[in-house]
Scaffold this motif. Structure first.
Motif, short mmCIF file in Angstrom:
data_model
loop_
_atom_site.label_atom_id
_atom_site.label_comp_id
_atom_site.label_asym_id
_atom_site.label_seq_id
_atom_site.Cartn_x
_atom_site.Cartn_y
_atom_site.Cartn_z
N SER A 40 48.72 57.26 45.56
CA SER A 40 49.92 56.49 45.88
C SER A 40 50.05 55.33 44.90
O SER A 40 49.07 54.87 44.31
N SER A 41 51.26 54.84 44.73
CA SER A 41 51.47 53.72 43.82
C SER A 41 50.74 52.47 44.33
O SER A 41 50.25 51.67 43.54
N GLY A 42 50.64 52.32 45.64
CA GLY A 42 49.90 51.19 46.19
C GLY A 42 48.42 51.25 45.86
O GLY A 42 47.80 50.22 45.55
N LEU A 43 47.85 52.45 45.91
CA LEU A 43 46.43 52.60 45.57
C LEU A 43 46.19 52.36 44.09
O LEU A 43 45.22 51.71 43.71
N VAL A 44 47.10 52.85 43.25
CA VAL A 44 46.97 52.61 41.81
C VAL A 44 47.05 51.12 41.52
O VAL A 44 46.25 50.58 40.74
N ARG A 45 47.97 50.44 42.15
CA ARG A 45 48.10 48.98 41.96
C ARG A 45 46.85 48.27 42.47
O ARG A 45 46.34 47.34 41.83
N PHE A 46 46.31 48.70 43.61
CA PHE A 46 45.08 48.10 44.14
C PHE A 46 43.92 48.28 43.18
O PHE A 46 43.14 47.34 42.95
N ILE A 47 43.78 49.45 42.59
CA ILE A 47 42.71 49.70 41.62
C ILE A 47 42.88 48.78 40.43
O ILE A 47 41.91 48.18 39.93
N GLY A 48 44.12 48.65 39.95
CA GLY A 48 44.38 47.75 38.82
C GLY A 48 44.03 46.31 39.16
O GLY A 48 43.42 45.60 38.34
N LEU A 49 44.40 45.86 40.33
CA LEU A 49 44.07 44.48 40.74
C LEU A 49 42.57 44.29 40.89
O LEU A 49 42.04 43.22 40.57
N ALA A 50 41.88 45.32 41.38
CA ALA A 50 40.42 45.23 41.50
C ALA A 50 39.78 45.12 40.12
O ALA A 50 38.82 44.36 39.93
N GLU A 51 40.30 45.85 39.15
CA GLU A 51 39.77 45.77 37.79
C GLU A 51 40.05 44.41 37.17
O GLU A 51 39.19 43.84 36.47
N ILE A 52 41.22 43.84 37.43
CA ILE A 52 41.53 42.50 36.93
C ILE A 52 40.64 41.46 37.60
O ILE A 52 40.11 40.54 36.96
N ALA A 53 40.44 41.59 38.91
CA ALA A 53 39.55 40.66 39.63
C ALA A 53 38.12 40.76 39.10
O ALA A 53 37.43 39.73 38.97
N ALA A 54 37.68 41.96 38.77
CA ALA A 54 36.34 42.12 38.19
C ALA A 54 36.25 41.41 36.85
O ALA A 54 35.24 40.77 36.54
N ALA A 55 37.31 41.50 36.05
CA ALA A 55 37.31 40.82 34.75
C ALA A 55 37.19 39.31 34.92
O ALA A 55 36.39 38.66 34.24
N VAL A 56 37.96 38.77 35.84
CA VAL A 56 37.88 37.32 36.10
C VAL A 56 36.50 36.95 36.63
O VAL A 56 35.90 35.96 36.19
N GLY A 57 35.99 37.74 37.55
CA GLY A 57 34.67 37.46 38.11
C GLY A 57 33.56 37.54 37.07
O GLY A 57 32.61 36.75 37.10
N LEU A 58 33.66 38.47 36.14
CA LEU A 58 32.65 38.58 35.09
C LEU A 58 32.67 37.37 34.17
O LEU A 58 31.61 36.87 33.76
N VAL A 59 33.87 36.89 33.84
CA VAL A 59 33.96 35.73 32.95
C VAL A 59 33.46 34.47 33.67
O VAL A 59 32.67 33.70 33.12
N VAL A 60 33.90 34.27 34.90
CA VAL A 60 33.43 33.12 35.66
C VAL A 60 31.93 33.23 35.94
O VAL A 60 31.21 32.24 35.99
N GLY A 61 31.46 34.47 36.07
CA GLY A 61 30.04 34.71 36.33
C GLY A 61 29.11 34.28 35.20
O GLY A 61 27.91 34.18 35.40
N ILE A 62 29.66 34.04 34.03
CA ILE A 62 28.84 33.50 32.93
C ILE A 62 28.32 32.12 33.32
O ILE A 62 27.19 31.77 33.01
N TRP A 63 29.13 31.35 34.04
CA TRP A 63 28.72 30.02 34.48
C TRP A 63 28.17 30.01 35.90
O TRP A 63 27.40 29.12 36.25
N TRP A 64 28.60 30.94 36.72
CA TRP A 64 28.10 31.06 38.09
C TRP A 64 27.66 32.49 38.32
O TRP A 64 28.45 33.35 38.75
N PRO A 65 26.40 32.80 37.99
CA PRO A 65 25.91 34.18 37.99
C PRO A 65 26.12 34.98 39.28
O PRO A 65 26.38 36.18 39.19
N PRO A 66 26.04 34.39 40.47
CA PRO A 66 26.25 35.23 41.66
C PRO A 66 27.62 35.91 41.67
O PRO A 66 27.74 37.06 42.09
N LEU A 67 28.64 35.23 41.18
CA LEU A 67 29.97 35.85 41.12
C LEU A 67 30.00 36.95 40.07
O LEU A 67 30.59 38.01 40.29
#
Length: 122
Positions: A40-67
């Motif tokens: 579904s388009s909603g699931l595709v959008r959710f997957i995309g948002l999860a991938e973007i959230a992972a990108a943000v979390g990985l960058v912030v995780g450089i300074w705060w490793p648990p994230l």
């Protein structure tokens, strides 16, 4: 070990963002192909948002490793889901789709490596 964690986090974040942005916006051939195969388009959008959230979390995780660790594990879960999806549609047997289908395998391993290196660098 910290330098390896930073390099893996940045590379994964770049991949994750560039893979997730078109899905979140539902623009381009990748989201159209996923929707054509039954997602579904909603699931595709959710997957995309999860991938973007992972990108943000990985960058912030450089300074705060648990994230960063949580983001890397979450991205590994998303990539394992992508592997299951490609296996279901027979993309590994199709020589034309095999290249794109093997990317989630590689990035699942890299996400696990990033989580381990971030954990070891604490």
């Amino acid at each position: 070990m910290y330098i390896a964690a930073v390099v893996l986090s940045v590379l994964l974040a770049l991949f994750s963002f560039t893979a997730g942005a078109p899905k979140a916006q539902l623009k381009g051939s990748v989201p159209e192909g996923l929707i054509a195969k039954g997602l579904s388009s909603g699931l595709v959008r959710f997957i995309g948002l999860a991938e973007i959230a992972a990108a943000v979390g990985l960058v912030v995780g450089i300074w705060w490793p648990p994230l960063g660790i949580a983001a890397a594990i979450g991205l590994a879960v998303v990539m394992i889901g992508a592997v299951r999806y490609h296996a279901k549609w027979g993309d590994y047997a199709n020589s034309e789709a095999r290249g794109a289908a093997t990317a989630p395998i590689l990035f699942a391993f890299v996400a696990v490596a990033a989580a381990l290196t971030l954990t070891a660098s604490q």
